[in-house]
Design an enzyme around this catalytic site. Structure first.
Site, short mmCIF file in Angstrom:
data_model
loop_
_atom_site.label_atom_id
_atom_site.label_comp_id
_atom_site.label_asym_id
_atom_site.label_seq_id
_atom_site.Cartn_x
_atom_site.Cartn_y
_atom_site.Cartn_z
N HIS A 52 -2.85 -8.14 -2.60
CA HIS A 52 -2.31 -6.82 -2.86
C HIS A 52 -1.51 -6.79 -4.16
O HIS A 52 -1.53 -5.79 -4.89
CB HIS A 52 -1.42 -6.39 -1.68
CG HIS A 52 -1.01 -4.96 -1.71
ND1 HIS A 52 -1.89 -3.93 -1.43
CD2 HIS A 52 0.17 -4.36 -1.99
CE1 HIS A 52 -1.26 -2.77 -1.52
NE2 HIS A 52 -0.02 -3.01 -1.88
N HIS A 99 -2.95 2.96 0.92
CA HIS A 99 -2.01 2.57 1.97
C HIS A 99 -2.79 2.51 3.28
O HIS A 99 -2.42 3.10 4.29
CB HIS A 99 -0.84 3.55 2.06
CG HIS A 99 0.49 2.87 1.97
ND1 HIS A 99 1.58 3.20 2.73
CD2 HIS A 99 0.90 1.82 1.20
CE1 HIS A 99 2.60 2.42 2.43
NE2 HIS A 99 2.21 1.58 1.49
N ASN A 100 -3.88 1.74 3.22
CA ASN A 100 -4.83 1.71 4.34
C ASN A 100 -4.30 0.99 5.57
O ASN A 100 -4.30 1.53 6.68
CB ASN A 100 -6.13 1.03 3.88
CG ASN A 100 -6.76 1.70 2.69
OD1 ASN A 100 -6.56 2.88 2.44
ND2 ASN A 100 -7.53 0.94 1.92
N ASP A 121 5.52 5.58 -8.93
CA ASP A 121 4.82 4.97 -10.07
C ASP A 121 4.75 5.93 -11.25
O ASP A 121 4.76 5.50 -12.41
CB ASP A 121 3.39 4.57 -9.67
CG ASP A 121 3.34 3.23 -8.95
OD1 ASP A 121 4.29 2.45 -9.09
OD2 ASP A 121 2.35 2.98 -8.24
#
Length: 749
Positions: A52, A99-100, A121
């Site tokens: 990630h 954001h699975n 972000d």
């Protein structure tokens, strides 16, 4: 300072494995440190070297994408988001992320914090978010858990986004059994900033103070990055604490305070704390500048007692930022955040030794070379084994001849309106505030892309998220090409010129050769298309390990496309019929092939054949020609042909506008079924004012684009001569009821 002293556990092979690190990676850590790591150091490496954060299994492939262009102001991956010049001294920052895994375990908070993270972000770049989009995938709507996940995800997106005050102007939702145990929740944010007012995630200036601002730090989200780098299983439910908890009202305060603090000129660098929390922001800022940081974790504002250094560093508590300020001006920065009732505490300083050093209870708990932790530095890079999936031979060879006679076309058209992939998503988007800030030009629903006006200007930004995972499953390279092509086509249909893309690459386990082969092919296809459309990749996100115990998801490389409209008042087109009497034209490629179509999947339950046909050069010419006609004021409406084929495109134009049409078409040699239900690419249905059809047809054909008049808009029925005679109001009612009826079944259980 904590009241408890922690005895850190001994590092064993089992502990290393529990942290998701291989023996080889552990040895590499020892080599970097020149000794065995402490428990806290092991934790930091485990999150920073997770897929990630490090992209260790994907970065070599991603770097093959086109990553430069004349409008790009920063290179891909250089900052928290892409930055594109949009003229008039303005730039657009935009990005999409996943954001699975959190959403699969806790759909409401998983989706909500995904929205919060992507907005951070953007405003970390100094840009004010002006629009949000999302791309969602779920299993079959017949499953109660799928409906539960859908409800939770949508409420999470809505509650966070609406409270934060940024309009959600577009997106997409697909349903397929392949996503049954592993939904996809991809969130996109778009912001605007003046040239010269952008911020960077750097830690320059030895001795400059390091300030943590925003919310307090708790135990939520610890090892969230590691959790997102493994397959979902029954044990995932036990990892619910890995799901962060968001507060949109705090995020709104953080947005305003951050933008105000940047205006003081006292901020050297700023980065949000998303995955891996303080570990990530401190090491990435240091590595980028070739500096280090000395961080006293005793000074970090905590909301839970007796947190260890390990917990503080790995916490992914939301609504936090790390700031490097000019020495002697830190109080200016802190005063701004305190005015907005937010924490602002100096927790360390920039050093020149290249290491991030973390203290707790006045003891050094970790001292790590910053460069060894980060992407592009010492983090491992792998190129995995590839193998073409065996199933592709069977799907490509499938005999589809039995499905090329749909029988009653009218009945099949109506049945396709019952597909949740085609049916109205109003139940979803009406939960989103899409008009806040009053700059939204086109609402979700009756438009191929979202459009927002750039405040104080006639110019506008068009944006779309697109990918059909079924296509990528059947032909990964062509599927990747189509994802980019359709995203570009959608913004063109609103009157915008495609400028650049961001992407969210959702795939299964990269250690499986078939998955990695598919990943490389799909990325290659994206690159093919981006080169043709001159839409460089500004950045994005990779999400691997999207699998459940039964199977992997359809490979789903979601494209977030940005387009630029010169004049929103003159050049913006909608998808529905515009006025009675307008002439309807079909422009583009022949309607050939039913492979990978919604007709084949929904009507017959078959996923087979090749992905739809696409000629990238032809597609580019079509888009360029249609865009010129829109800008010349010759096109009243435009809607691309995609899911469900030409039949669905015509029905949607009628449904969106409440107007019927009389259609008369000469079906070429292919079957009627293919003509109406093929999802062959490079097709657009446009309408023009009576009298303009000749010049429009001539212009398109001069560019090598076939165009033919197929009918006239008007009335209350969609009549396709000899094929179908449908009531617009009855189509609308059928189109609108599918998802609400499914949700109602859950609520009555």
């Amino acid at each position: 300072m904590s009241t408890l002293r922690y005895t850190e556990p001994e590092i064993t092979a089992d502990l290393v494995s529990e942290h998701g690190l291989t023996e080889e990676e552990y040895q590499k850590i020892c080599d970097y440190l020149g000794r065995k790591p402490t428990f806290t150091e092991l934790g930091v490496y485990s999150v920073m070297w997770s897929e990630h954060c490090s992209y260790k299994n994907s970065i070599a492939v991603i770097k093959t994408l086109p990553r430069s262009g004349p409008s790009l102001l920063v290179g891909a991956g250089e900052e928290n988001a892409g930055l594109v010049d949009i003229g008039d001294g303005l730039a657009c920052a935009f990005k999409i992320e996943s954001h699975n895994h959190p959403s699969a375990v806790e759909p409401y908070q998983g989706a909500a914090t995904g929205v919060g993270g992507i907005h951070r972000d953007i405003f970390t770049m100094g840009a004010r978010p002006v629009a949000a989009l999302n791309s969602l995938r779920f299993g079959s709507m017949s499953e109660p858990r799928v409906r539960y996940l859908l409800d939770g995800v949508v409420r999470g997106i809505a509650d966070y986004g609406n409270s934060f005050g940024v309009p959600t102007v577009g997106g997409e939702i697909y349903f397929d059994k392949s996503y049954e145990g592993n939904p996809l929740v991809n969130a996109m944010s778009v912001g605007v900033v003046k040239h010269g007012e952008t911020a960077s995630a750097i830690a320059e200036g030895v001795g400059n103070p390091v300030i943590i601002v925003g919310a307090s730090t708790g135990r939520d989200g610890i090892h969230g990055a590691t959790f997102a780098s493994e397959e979902i299983s029954e044990a995932s439910e036990a990892k619910r604490p890995s799901v962060q908890v968001g507060d949109p009202f705090t995020e709104k305060l953080l947005l305003e305070a951050s933008l105000e603090a940047l205006k003081t000129g006292a901020v050297v660098g700023i980065q949000d704390m998303g995955a891996a929390g303080i570990s990530c922001s401190s090491s990435e800022m240091s590595a980028k500048s070739g500096t280090g940081m000395h961080i006293d974790l005793d000074k970090v504002p905590l909301r839970e007692e007796d947190m260890s250094a390990y917990e503080i560093l790995l916490s992914e508590s939301q609504e936090r930022m790390l700031i490097v300020a000019e020495k002697g001006r830190e109080q200016e920065v802190m005063d701004v955040f305190e005015k907005w009732d937010l924490n602002a505490v100096v927790i360390g300083s920039v050093t020149d030794n290249g290491c991030v050093t973390y203290l707790r209870d006045s003891e050094v708990k970790a001292e790590i070379p910053a460069d060894s932790l980060v992407l592009g530095g010492g983090a491992p890079v792998y190129i995995r084994e590839t193998k073409k999936p065996a199933y592709l031979k069977d799907t490509a060879a499938a005999d589809l001849s039995d499905y090329k006679d749909a029988g009653n076309i009218e009945e099949t058209m109506l049945r396709l309106l019952d597909s949740p992939n085609i049916a109205s998503k109003r139940w979803v988007y009406e939960q989103y505030d899409h008009m806040v800030r009053t700059n939204t030009v086109t609402r979700p629903g009756p438009s191929d892309a979202g459009v927002v006006r750039i405040k104080g200007s006639k110019r506008g930004l068009a944006m779309s998220t697109d990918c059909n995972g079924r296509y990528v499953y059947l032909n990964p390279r062509k599927g990747g090409q189509i994802a980019v092509a359709e995203a570009a086509r959608n913004v063109v249909c609103t009157g915008a010129k495609p400028v650049a893309i961001t992407n969210c690459l959702n795939f299964g386990n990269p250690y499986k050769p078939e998955v990695y082969w598919t990943f490389k092919e799909a990325v290659g296809g994206m690159g093919d298309a981006c080169n043709v459309f001159e839409t460089p990749v500004t950045g994005g996100n990779v999400s691997f390990y999207n699998e459940n115990p039964r199977a992997a998801i359809f490979p789903t490389p979601v494209i977030g496309m940005l387009g630029l409209i010169e004049d929103c008042d003159q050049h913006t087109t909608g998808a529905g019929f515009h006025s009675d009497g307008d002439i309807i034209l079909y422009t583009g490629a022949p309607r050939n092939g039913i492979g990978g179509s919604e007709y084949l999947a929904f009507i017959h339950g078959v996923t087979a054949g090749d992905a739809p046909e696409l000629d990238l050069g032809f597609e580019f010419r079509l888009q360029r020609s249609i865009l010129k006609l829109i800008r010349d004021g010759m096109v009243e409406s435009a809607h691309d042909v995609s899911d469900g084929g030409l039949a669905v495109s015509l029905m949607e134009k009628a449904i969106f506008s409440g107007k019927g049409a009389q259609i008369k078409m000469n079906v070429p040699g292919e079957s009627i079924t293919e003509h109406f239900f093929s999802e062959a690419q490079s097709g657009i249905v446009i309408t023009v004012k009576p009298g303009n059809e000749t010049v429009v047809t001539y212009t398109l054909e001069k560019d090598g684009i076939p165009a033919s008049v197929i009918g006239k808009a008007g009335g209350d029925r969609l009549v396709i001569e000899g094929i179908a005679d449908l009531s617009v109001s009855e189509m609308q009612e059928r189109y609108e009821r599918v998802i609400p009826d499914a949700i109602a079944r859950t609520q009555t259980v």
